[in-house]
Design a protein around this motif. Sequence first.
Motif, PDB file in Angstrom:
ATOM      1  N   VAL A 102      14.741  -0.497  20.123  1.00  0.00           N
ATOM      2  CA  VAL A 102      13.590  -0.325  18.922  1.00  0.00           C
ATOM      3  C   VAL A 102      13.866  -1.568  18.221  1.00  0.00           C
ATOM      4  O   VAL A 102      15.048  -1.940  17.715  1.00  0.00           O
ATOM      5  CB  VAL A 102      13.809   0.958  18.122  1.00  0.00           C
ATOM      6  N   ASP A 103      12.700  -2.128  18.254  1.00  0.00           N
ATOM      7  CA  ASP A 103      12.577  -3.710  17.274  1.00  0.00           C
ATOM      8  C   ASP A 103      12.187  -3.552  16.024  1.00  0.00           C
ATOM      9  O   ASP A 103      10.999  -3.166  15.936  1.00  0.00           O
ATOM     10  CB  ASP A 103      11.975  -4.830  18.048  1.00  0.00           C
ATOM     11  N   GLU A 104      12.740  -3.761  14.828  1.00  0.00           N
ATOM     12  CA  GLU A 104      12.302  -3.645  13.420  1.00  0.00           C
ATOM     13  C   GLU A 104      12.206  -5.403  13.129  1.00  0.00           C
ATOM     14  O   GLU A 104      13.025  -5.980  13.020  1.00  0.00           O
ATOM     15  CB  GLU A 104      13.252  -2.990  12.592  1.00  0.00           C
ATOM     16  N   TYR A 105      10.981  -5.651  12.968  1.00  0.00           N
ATOM     17  CA  TYR A 105      10.575  -6.949  12.554  1.00  0.00           C
ATOM     18  C   TYR A 105      10.666  -7.393  11.145  1.00  0.00           C
ATOM     19  O   TYR A 105      10.657  -6.617  10.386  1.00  0.00           O
ATOM     20  CB  TYR A 105       8.969  -7.160  13.030  1.00  0.00           C
ATOM     21  N   ALA A 106      11.007  -8.622  11.025  1.00  0.00           N
ATOM     22  CA  ALA A 106      11.496  -9.202   9.536  1.00  0.00           C
ATOM     23  C   ALA A 106      10.163 -10.351   9.374  1.00  0.00           C
ATOM     24  O   ALA A 106       9.340 -10.790  10.355  1.00  0.00           O
ATOM     25  CB  ALA A 106      12.694  -9.764   9.552  1.00  0.00           C
ATOM     26  N   GLY A 107      10.420 -10.942   8.129  1.00  0.00           N
ATOM     27  CA  GLY A 107       9.374 -12.313   8.053  1.00  0.00           C
ATOM     28  C   GLY A 107       7.952 -11.641   7.937  1.00  0.00           C
ATOM     29  O   GLY A 107       7.505 -10.710   7.080  1.00  0.00           O
ATOM     30  N   ALA A 108       7.096 -12.592   8.226  1.00  0.00           N
ATOM     31  CA  ALA A 108       5.829 -12.295   8.422  1.00  0.00           C
ATOM     32  C   ALA A 108       5.301 -10.770   9.175  1.00  0.00           C
ATOM     33  O   ALA A 108       4.244 -10.499   8.967  1.00  0.00           O
ATOM     34  CB  ALA A 108       4.796 -13.467   9.214  1.00  0.00           C
ATOM     35  N   LEU A 109       6.242 -10.520   9.917  1.00  0.00           N
ATOM     36  CA  LEU A 109       5.894  -9.073  10.696  1.00  0.00           C
ATOM     37  C   LEU A 109       6.685  -8.053  10.168  1.00  0.00           C
ATOM     38  O   LEU A 109       6.713  -6.923  10.882  1.00  0.00           O
ATOM     39  CB  LEU A 109       6.299  -9.134  12.141  1.00  0.00           C
ATOM     40  N   ALA A 110       7.064  -8.402   8.836  1.00  0.00           N
ATOM     41  CA  ALA A 110       7.974  -7.158   8.282  1.00  0.00           C
ATOM     42  C   ALA A 110       7.317  -5.758   8.216  1.00  0.00           C
ATOM     43  O   ALA A 110       6.013  -5.922   7.978  1.00  0.00           O
ATOM     44  CB  ALA A 110       8.277  -7.498   6.852  1.00  0.00           C
ATOM     45  N   GLY A 111       7.871  -4.762   8.453  1.00  0.00           N
ATOM     46  CA  GLY A 111       7.205  -3.392   8.783  1.00  0.00           C
ATOM     47  C   GLY A 111       6.785  -2.835  10.033  1.00  0.00           C
ATOM     48  O   GLY A 111       6.680  -1.776  10.163  1.00  0.00           O
ATOM     49  N   LEU A 112       6.683  -3.812  10.930  1.00  0.00           N
ATOM     50  CA  LEU A 112       6.229  -3.527  12.213  1.00  0.00           C
ATOM     51  C   LEU A 112       7.459  -3.183  12.855  1.00  0.00           C
ATOM     52  O   LEU A 112       8.443  -3.586  12.907  1.00  0.00           O
ATOM     53  CB  LEU A 112       5.746  -4.781  12.922  1.00  0.00           C
TER      54      LEU A 112
END
Length: 158
Positions: A102-112
């Motif tokens: 499960v990948d929880e994104y940060a930066g510009a993709l935060a919330g994905l």
Amino acid sequence: MAREIERKFLVGSDAWRSDVETSRHIVQAYVALDINTTVRVRISDGRKARLTVKFGLSRMVRDEFEYEIPLEDARQMVSANRDRLVEKTRYHVRHEGFVWEVDEYAGALAGLVIAEVEMQSEEDAPALPTWLGREVTGDGAWSNARLAVNGLPVEAQV
């Protein structure tokens, strides 16, 4: 060479969090990419680095070549490719005999949040956890390479 066989899903809830076994922070940059091939550098937890080349074969299957590289080389490659970068935390969650990433994104993709399950063959039928959302296997817009270059797909920005 390894063959990667996986399915990919958007994540619909946080229910997976209670089953996390391990996690690591990942920074990856795309050194080169085209329609069916990607070359990426990945730094895990700021300590280990790998260079990976992937060739697309089908919606679910890709050939994958992966090599450990010196950390400083990886840092330089990431720095040179900051406009093609993904930062995320990867969690491992076991569910009915399969390990889900499960990948929880940060930066510009935060919330994905995206979940993938690797399989031994295309015929494998892992039980799907209730916290999964829509399947995006084979939809290039949700690949890490495309997310790094294009950001969130338009449908996710509404």
